[in-house]
Design a protein around this motif. Structure first.
Motif, PDB file in Angstrom:
ATOM      1  N   LEU A 118     -37.236 -32.038  -9.768  1.00  0.00           N
ATOM      2  CA  LEU A 118     -37.145 -32.847  -8.548  1.00  0.00           C
ATOM      3  C   LEU A 118     -35.878 -33.691  -8.537  1.00  0.00           C
ATOM      4  O   LEU A 118     -35.195 -33.805  -7.524  1.00  0.00           O
ATOM      5  N   VAL A 129     -47.543 -30.515  -5.980  1.00  0.00           N
ATOM      6  CA  VAL A 129     -46.112 -30.881  -6.003  1.00  0.00           C
ATOM      7  C   VAL A 129     -45.836 -31.888  -7.108  1.00  0.00           C
ATOM      8  O   VAL A 129     -44.830 -31.800  -7.816  1.00  0.00           O
ATOM      9  N   LEU A 186     -44.961 -30.647 -10.356  1.00  0.00           N
ATOM     10  CA  LEU A 186     -43.597 -30.153 -10.603  1.00  0.00           C
ATOM     11  C   LEU A 186     -42.914 -31.107 -11.573  1.00  0.00           C
ATOM     12  O   LEU A 186     -43.028 -32.323 -11.429  1.00  0.00           O
ATOM     13  N   MET A 221     -42.923 -38.923  -3.365  1.00  0.00           N
ATOM     14  CA  MET A 221     -42.134 -38.766  -4.590  1.00  0.00           C
ATOM     15  C   MET A 221     -41.948 -40.120  -5.261  1.00  0.00           C
ATOM     16  O   MET A 221     -41.578 -41.090  -4.611  1.00  0.00           O
TER      17      MET A 221
END
Lengths: 168, 509
Positions: B399, B391, B394, B37
């Motif tokens: 997030l 992911v 997203l 992330m």
């Protein structure tokens, strides 16, 4: 940016002075048989902080560091609004912990963030707002036995006492 | 040697207990995602999830956290490559060539290179760790208060001397961390100290997690909000195709970079051991050297595979390396190990020389778990490459609130005091504002962890010597460490002098 560099160093310098004064509430000198007094360690560290702030200000004056040379705006309007909204919503959420508890505040925070900042659809918002408190409750209150703030006593009594009876 | 292998064997038996194995695999997976992330790295993952580990026994808990650490080291490269935003400071160097590769449509090549290089770095460093930890622990047994304090000085000095950051700001950051650590009750006299506004919440001191989550959670996320806003609310994606044939071809090409991977691993490991240096400088140095020794240095920065291999092997090696001083001396080599160290203290395991004799099961279980974590991390990483691409698609606005919620609850959980949640938000906002002005904040987090160890060490040393500072220079182990620390500390001051002298010599010629 240049102005911000000055203000930050000045504020931190004043804060260092305050810390020195606060540390001096305990003895800062040598106590026979006991060694340095309890205030000595933070006192001298704060003094070093103060010296650092003075050095940062000297560098600022001589335009030695990137922030002190930069003409860029420290926080432009858009950034202030974007970051301010997020930081403000966090503060409001934490304040709401006292009134409606973590499990009341988290869905509100999710709705605000996902719907109003993220502009996502209502179904996505509803899913986030529902999953966040449920997952948190089972993980912390039930699995880890860490009771998160429930807000006013009436909320805990009416909503959570029955839940504890089922899951605990 | 035989003894080490026996101990390691026992360690494997502990690491392969079903619960521990599950924790390792779970930790690798979680770490991989946290590392991937943008804005979150191993330090965030470990800081946010540390409160959750109180459920399992300490050995399992540290394995879980170490696996997160490893997984995040692998994952850090992913957002560097895909988004051009380093997943963590340790993956900054990976963006230099990883991002150009992705732009050329070779994101899969860069991701595979990162995974394999991380595995090489991790494996070599774990081997070095296994055989170098016991002798270092043996030396560490002779350490007393003066040696401990000298080591702390060395840790802070490396930050000041080797770090490229603004020196007054770095020193300021260290001192404020140490002062925050001093809040609470004075350890010797028991008097309340630095209790601001007589607020009772300050009496129990400031938990390092409050500062760590404040700075790395809230502060870093606010920073990312700003970046996201400046990018016009769009994340920059890369098209990547993954097929088995392409992966095989990529792996074949990687064989040609073994020299770079070896160099990165050894360099990373030894930089990682240096207290407070850690993986970020290790990976940057490895990148620089790889460019120096390459036959085609002009390709660097435009999409050279070596440019991904070098920093990735180095940052994984450094992450293992930095555990060595943490376990043997109680000195963390990076902000993440600083938090691991804090966790060990909470579990009642005092890191330091005695750990290897008093808690051998724990130490060797951890070392064995590093082998296992490294093995599982590479497999999980390669298997998840397609999922990562999904992911990262997203939206940031989904997030971000999840991460904020984790921060708020993570700040509350350790002490269960609302005072700490407020403090964390203040640290987050102030940290964000300071970061914008290039104040390095990692030293503050290191300092708040080391503060409660450094202060008693200094006070006890001064008591032994009746106030003479010479005690640090007259003992066998303390003297060289302290001298190294002072040299590093004054290196920035000496640099202009060295340059001046060098300049005169060239002028005479």
């Amino acid at each position: 940016m240049r102005k911000a560099e000055f203000v930050m160093a000045a504020v931190m310098g004043i804060f260092s002075l305050y810390l020195m004064w606060k540390s001096a509430e305990l003895p800062v000198g040598w106590i026979p048989e006991e060694g340095p007094g309890g205030g000595a360690w933070p006192f001298w560290l704060s003094a070093v902080m103060l010296i650092c702030c003075v050095l940062i200000l000297i560098n600022w004056y001589r335009r030695k560091t990137p922030p002190s040379q930069s003409d860029e705006v420290y926080m432009d309007r858009g950034t202030t609004v974007a970051v301010g909204l997020v930081a403000g919503s966090l503060i409001v959420t934490v304040a709401l912990f006292y009134v409606i508890g973590v499990y009341g505040a988290l869905p509100l925070f999710m709705i605000f963030y996902v719907r109003y900042l993220g502009r996502h659809s209502w179904p996505a918002t509803a899913a986030m707002a529902a999953i966040a408190p449920v997952a948190t409750f089972f993980f912390f209150d039930i699995a880890l036995k860490i009771t998160l703030p429930k807000g006013l006593p009436i909320i805990e009594e009416t909503i959570f006492y029955p839940l504890y009876k089922i899951f605990l | 040697m035989v003894e080490i292998i026996t101990l390691l064997w026992n360690g494997f038996a502990i690491a392969f207990e079903p619960v521990n194995l599950m924790l390792i695999i779970g930790g690798c997976t979680v770490g991989l995602f946290i590392g991937a992330m943008p804005g979150l790295g191993s330090v965030n993952g470990v800081a946010i999830l540390l409160p959750l580990t109180f459920l399992v026994p300490p050995t399992g808990a540290i394995m879980f956290l170490a696996a997160i650490y490893y997984g995040a080291m692998y994952g850090g490269a992913i957002s560097s490559i895909m988004l051009g935003i380093p997943g963590a400071s340790t993956a900054v160097a990976t963006t230099f060539d990883g991002r150009p590769l992705a732009k050329l449509g070779m994101a899969d090549k860069a991701l595979t290179a990162a995974a394999v290089a991380s595995f090489v770095g991790g494996s070599i460093s774990v081997l070095l760790f296994t055989f170098l930890a016991p002798p270092l622990a043996h030396v560490a047994l002779r350490f007393g208060a003066p040696e401990e304090f000298s080591l702390m000085m060395l840790a802070f000095a490396t930050f000041i001397g080797l770090g490229g950051d603004d020196i007054p700001k770095t020193i300021f950051s260290i001192c404020i961390g140490l002062v925050l650590a001093a809040v609470g009750l004075d350890i010797i006299s028991g008097e309340p100290r630095l209790v601001f506004g007589n607020i009772t919440g300050f009496l129990h001191g400031i938990n390092f997690l409050v500062l760590a989550i404040g700075i790395y959670g809230i502060g870093e996320m606010l920073w990312t909000v700003e970046e996201h806003y400046k990018a016009g609310g769009k994340s920059m994606m890369s098209d990547a195709v993954i097929t088995v044939q392409r992966t095989m071809a990529n792996l074949k090409e990687l064989l040609g970079t073994w020299k770079t991977a070896l160099m990165g691993s050894f360099l990373g490991y030894f930089v990682g051991i240096l207290p407070a240096a850690g993986a970020t400088p290790g990976s940057l140095m490895a990148y620089g050297i790889a460019k120096q020794i390459s036959h085609e240095p002009e390709k660097f920065g435009k999409g050279a595979v070596e440019g991904v291999v070098a920093p990735e092997s180095a940052n994984n090696a450094a992450s293992t390396g930095s555990m060595l001083p943490m376990l043997t001396l109680g000195i963390p080599g990076s902000p993440t190990t600083a938090i691991l160290l804090g966790g060990m203290v909470i579990w009642g395991l005092e890191p330091g020389p005695r750990l290897f004799t008093d808690h051998a099961d724990f130490v060797w279980g951890l070392i064995a778990s590093l082998y296992a974590a490294n093995f599982f991390a590479v497999i999980i990483n390669i298997a998840f490459i397609p999922a990562f691409i999904w992911v990262l698609k997203l939206p940031f606005t989904l997030l971000a609130p999840i991460i904020f919620v984790l921060c708020l609850i993570g700040g509350y959980a350790p002490t269960q005091d609302m005072h700490d949640v407020w403090l964390m938000i203040i640290f987050g906002i102030v940290g964000y504002l300071m970061r914008k002005l290039d104040y390095p904040l990692a030293p503050a987090v290191l300092a708040i962890v080391l503060g409660p160890l450094a202060e008693p060490a200094l006070r006890q040393s001064l008591l032994i010597s009746s106030g003479e500072f010479s005690i640090f220079f007259t003992r066998v182990y303390s003297a060289p460490i302290m001298i190294c620390a002072l040299i590093l500390l004054f290196l920035p001051l000496l640099k202009p002098v060295i340059r001046l002298v060098g300049g005169r010599k060239t002028a005479r010629r």
